[in-house]
Scaffold this motif. Structure first.
Motif, PDB file in Angstrom:
ATOM      1  N   ARG A   3      41.693  55.125  10.635  1.00 14.98           N
ATOM      2  CA  ARG A   3      42.331  56.547  10.180  1.00 14.98           C
ATOM      3  C   ARG A   3      41.833  57.530  11.104  1.00 14.98           C
ATOM      4  NH1 ARG A   3      44.372  56.515   4.985  1.00 14.98           N
ATOM      5  NH2 ARG A   3      44.966  58.817   5.616  1.00 14.98           N
ATOM      6  N   ASP A   4      42.524  58.581  11.197  1.00 15.98           N
ATOM      7  CA  ASP A   4      41.962  59.618  11.918  1.00 15.98           C
ATOM      8  C   ASP A   4      42.075  60.925  10.832  1.00 15.98           C
ATOM      9  OD1 ASP A   4      42.176  58.484  14.654  1.00 15.98           O
ATOM     10  OD2 ASP A   4      44.296  58.307  14.208  1.00 15.98           O
ATOM     11  N   ILE A   5      41.275  61.977  11.139  1.00 13.53           N
ATOM     12  CA  ILE A   5      41.494  63.229  10.648  1.00 13.53           C
ATOM     13  C   ILE A   5      42.076  64.451  11.799  1.00 13.53           C
ATOM     14  CG2 ILE A   5      40.718  65.221   8.995  1.00 13.53           C
ATOM     15  CD1 ILE A   5      38.886  63.018   7.729  1.00 13.53           C
ATOM     16  N   THR A   6      43.197  64.392  12.301  1.00 11.67           N
ATOM     17  CA  THR A   6      43.335  65.405  13.285  1.00 11.67           C
ATOM     18  C   THR A   6      43.977  66.624  12.614  1.00 11.67           C
ATOM     19  OG1 THR A   6      45.811  64.546  13.123  1.00 11.67           O
ATOM     20  CG2 THR A   6      44.224  63.463  14.691  1.00 11.67           C
ATOM     21  N   SER A   7      44.271  66.370  11.317  1.00 10.69           N
ATOM     22  CA  SER A   7      44.347  67.745  10.285  1.00 10.69           C
ATOM     23  C   SER A   7      44.528  67.204   9.127  1.00 10.69           C
ATOM     24  CB  SER A   7      45.948  68.327  10.772  1.00 10.69           C
ATOM     25  OG  SER A   7      46.816  67.670  10.314  1.00 10.69           O
ATOM     26  N   ALA A 101      34.306  62.687  17.628  1.00  8.86           N
ATOM     27  CA  ALA A 101      34.791  64.052  16.998  1.00  8.86           C
ATOM     28  C   ALA A 101      35.166  64.990  17.833  1.00  8.86           C
ATOM     29  CB  ALA A 101      33.657  64.571  15.915  1.00  8.86           C
ATOM     30  N   MET A 102      36.088  65.736  18.010  1.00 14.26           N
ATOM     31  CA  MET A 102      36.336  66.259  19.027  1.00 14.26           C
ATOM     32  C   MET A 102      36.552  67.926  18.625  1.00 14.26           C
ATOM     33  SD  MET A 102      39.650  64.350  20.829  1.00 14.26           S
ATOM     34  CE  MET A 102      39.206  65.007  22.673  1.00 14.26           C
ATOM     35  N   ARG A 103      35.964  68.882  19.621  1.00 13.31           N
ATOM     36  CA  ARG A 103      36.273  70.408  19.248  1.00 13.31           C
ATOM     37  C   ARG A 103      36.944  70.734  20.465  1.00 13.31           C
ATOM     38  NH1 ARG A 103      32.738  75.302  16.832  1.00 13.31           N
ATOM     39  NH2 ARG A 103      33.275  73.855  14.857  1.00 13.31           N
ATOM     40  N   SER A 118      41.508  53.335  19.735  1.00 13.49           N
ATOM     41  CA  SER A 118      41.454  52.397  18.525  1.00 13.49           C
ATOM     42  C   SER A 118      40.576  52.317  17.498  1.00 13.49           C
ATOM     43  CB  SER A 118      41.387  50.945  18.930  1.00 13.49           C
ATOM     44  OG  SER A 118      40.255  50.963  19.710  1.00 13.49           O
ATOM     45  N   ILE A 119      39.836  53.525  17.800  1.00 15.28           N
ATOM     46  CA  ILE A 119      38.940  54.173  16.476  1.00 15.28           C
ATOM     47  C   ILE A 119      39.010  55.425  16.137  1.00 15.28           C
ATOM     48  CG2 ILE A 119      36.798  52.876  17.757  1.00 15.28           C
ATOM     49  CD1 ILE A 119      36.205  55.349  19.180  1.00 15.28           C
ATOM     50  N   PRO A 120      38.577  55.801  14.887  1.00 17.40           N
ATOM     51  CA  PRO A 120      38.818  57.080  14.152  1.00 17.40           C
ATOM     52  C   PRO A 120      38.350  58.256  15.015  1.00 17.40           C
ATOM     53  CG  PRO A 120      37.613  55.692  12.464  1.00 17.40           C
ATOM     54  CD  PRO A 120      37.576  55.059  14.049  1.00 17.40           C
ATOM     55  N   VAL A 121      39.583  59.149  15.118  1.00 22.78           N
ATOM     56  CA  VAL A 121      39.474  60.584  15.830  1.00 22.78           C
ATOM     57  C   VAL A 121      39.329  61.625  14.759  1.00 22.78           C
ATOM     58  CG1 VAL A 121      40.419  62.205  17.367  1.00 22.78           C
ATOM     59  CG2 VAL A 121      40.358  59.649  17.931  1.00 22.78           C
ATOM     60  N   ILE A 122      38.248  62.636  14.959  1.00 24.03           N
ATOM     61  CA  ILE A 122      38.221  63.540  13.969  1.00 24.03           C
ATOM     62  C   ILE A 122      38.292  64.949  14.722  1.00 24.03           C
ATOM     63  CG2 ILE A 122      36.526  64.633  12.220  1.00 24.03           C
ATOM     64  CD1 ILE A 122      35.051  62.045  12.360  1.00 24.03           C
ATOM     65  N   ASN A 123      38.991  65.958  14.144  1.00 23.85           N
ATOM     66  CA  ASN A 123      39.317  67.170  14.706  1.00 23.85           C
ATOM     67  C   ASN A 123      38.047  68.155  13.969  1.00 23.85           C
ATOM     68  OD1 ASN A 123      39.742  69.951  15.004  1.00 23.85           O
ATOM     69  ND2 ASN A 123      41.972  69.624  14.356  1.00 23.85           N
ATOM     70  N   SER A 126      40.138  72.945  16.477  1.00 22.14           N
ATOM     71  CA  SER A 126      41.129  73.233  17.509  1.00 22.14           C
ATOM     72  C   SER A 126      41.620  74.406  17.273  1.00 22.14           C
ATOM     73  CB  SER A 126      42.348  72.196  17.630  1.00 22.14           C
ATOM     74  OG  SER A 126      43.120  72.420  16.560  1.00 22.14           O
ATOM     75  N   ASN A 127      42.461  75.152  18.159  1.00 21.32           N
ATOM     76  CA  ASN A 127      42.962  76.466  18.120  1.00 21.32           C
ATOM     77  C   ASN A 127      43.833  76.514  16.818  1.00 21.32           C
ATOM     78  OD1 ASN A 127      41.692  77.266  20.536  1.00 21.32           O
ATOM     79  ND2 ASN A 127      43.401  77.489  21.695  1.00 21.32           N
ATOM     80  N   LYS A 128      44.286  75.305  16.436  1.00 16.80           N
ATOM     81  CA  LYS A 128      45.398  75.389  15.558  1.00 16.80           C
ATOM     82  C   LYS A 128      44.711  74.896  14.035  1.00 16.80           C
ATOM     83  CE  LYS A 128      49.814  74.145  14.399  1.00 16.80           C
ATOM     84  NZ  LYS A 128      51.052  75.209  14.741  1.00 16.80           N
ATOM     85  N   TYR A 129      43.694  74.050  13.998  1.00 12.64           N
ATOM     86  CA  TYR A 129      43.055  73.731  12.691  1.00 12.64           C
ATOM     87  C   TYR A 129      41.691  73.386  12.841  1.00 12.64           C
ATOM     88  CZ  TYR A 129      48.033  72.156  11.563  1.00 12.64           C
ATOM     89  OH  TYR A 129      49.493  72.278  11.111  1.00 12.64           O
ATOM     90  N   HIS A 130      41.052  73.604  11.617  1.00  9.09           N
ATOM     91  CA  HIS A 130      39.643  73.120  11.270  1.00  9.09           C
ATOM     92  C   HIS A 130      39.511  72.360  10.203  1.00  9.09           C
ATOM     93  CE1 HIS A 130      35.255  73.013  11.878  1.00  9.09           C
ATOM     94  NE2 HIS A 130      35.344  74.359  11.999  1.00  9.09           N
TER      95      HIS A 130
END
Ligand code: CP
Ligand code: NVA
Length: 305
Positions: A3-7, A101-103, A118-123, A126-130
């Motif tokens: 699972r990811d939390i991109t937003s 985790a990416m900023r 293939s691993i979780p990606v966490i926001n 970004s300019n759009k969301y936090h």
């Protein structure tokens, strides 16, 4: 399934509530100073294109306290700075670490990484969301007010990344969110379109209307990272300053929140941020507990859909 939390749109209402409650539980447990290592052997890569104090340190400390480790990268020290395709970077990092985790500036970069990893990606902004900021801010509201439902939550200032994540959270949880932004600085049209699903959301240009009888007041910087050269007109934002006069329109026990860093004398006055209604230090601390909740859920052995 990873699972990811991109937003916050990646999460269900139940998952958001689960993460908030888990963060509150972890905060209580942290006082007992027990050493549990649910993420022993796990590694989080942090890939940051922008500065950070709270988010970076709290993600790193969260991993260490859960028994894991981190690799911190800025984009310019990686081949991302030399146009290596995101889909390649995402697949390679997936072979080395357990989550990213990416900023970033671009939300698309996070979305694309999540698509190929293939691993979780966490926001991590970004300019759009936090999204993780707002998950921890919801944790703070619940900690201080005991509930989320029924509260009047106000946002005054820029319709920025944090504001847009608040809108997503309010839509998912049906929260009463009242936002006041200057003309021309409203949230993006797509975010507002989705907000129509929430009858409890309002957007106005009148800061007093937004904070009137509010239980919670949020604000944030007028100029976000990456906007420094956009020349935002501070004059336009002046009526949206969270000062004692504006605060007087809220309930007397309203809490004041700011994700920090703050610019005293701009979006908030020194008297308000240092005043008795400010919860900003607990709010900053809660990023640690919330990040632990997120990491245990995404990287640990807890069942996920
Ligand atoms: N609130 C927040 O994200 O702070 P940093 O920019 O210091 O991480
Ligand atoms: N809106 C701010 C939040 C900082 C944590 C920014 O993007 O700079």
């Amino acid at each position: 399934m990873k699972r990811d939390i991109t937003s916050l749109l990646d999460l269900t209402k139940e998952e958001i509530v689960f993460l908030i409650d888990k963060a509150i539980k972890l905060k209580k447990e942290s006082k007992k100073k027990q050493t549990l290592s649910p993420l022993q052997g796990k590694i989080l890569a942090l890939v940051f294109e922008k500065p950070s104090t709270r988010t970076r340190v709290s993600f790193e400390v969260a991993m260490y306290q859960l028994g894991g480790q981190v690799v911190f990268l800025t984009k310019d020290v990686t081949q991302m700075s030399r146009q290596e395709p995101t889909k390649d970077t995402a697949r390679v990092l997936s072979r080395y670490v357990d989550a990213i985790a990416m900023r970033t500036f671009s939300q698309e970069l996070i979305n694309e990484t999540a698509k190929w990893a293939s691993i979780p990606v966490i926001n991590a902004l970004s300019n759009k969301y936090h999204p993780c900021q707002v998950l921890s801010d919801l944790t703070t509201v619940k900690e201080f007010k005991g509930q989320l439902e029924g509260l009047k939550i106000a946002w005054v200032g820029d319709g920025n990344n944090v504001a847009q994540s608040w809108i997503n959270a309010a839509t998912k949880l049906n929260l009463r969110l009242h936002m006041a932004c200057p003309p021309g600085y409203e949230p993006d049209a797509d975010v507002l379109e989705r907000a129509k699903e929430n009858p409890n959301f309002t957007l106005t240009h009148d800061p007093i209307e937004a904070v009137k009888e509010a239980d919670v007041i949020n604000t944030d910087v007028w100029v976000s990272m990456g906007e420094e050269t956009r020349g935002k007109k501070k004059e336009v934002f002046k009526p949206y300053q969270l000062n004692l006069e504006l605060l007087s329109h809220a309930k007397s026990d309203a809490i004041v929140m700011h994700c920090l860093p703050a610019h005293r004398g701009e979006e908030i006055t020194d008297e308000v941020i240092e005043g008795p209604q400010s919860v900003v230090w607990a709010q900053a601390e809660n990023k640690l507990h919330l990040h632990k909740a997120v990491l245990e859920w995404l990287v640990g052995s807890e069942p996920k859909k």
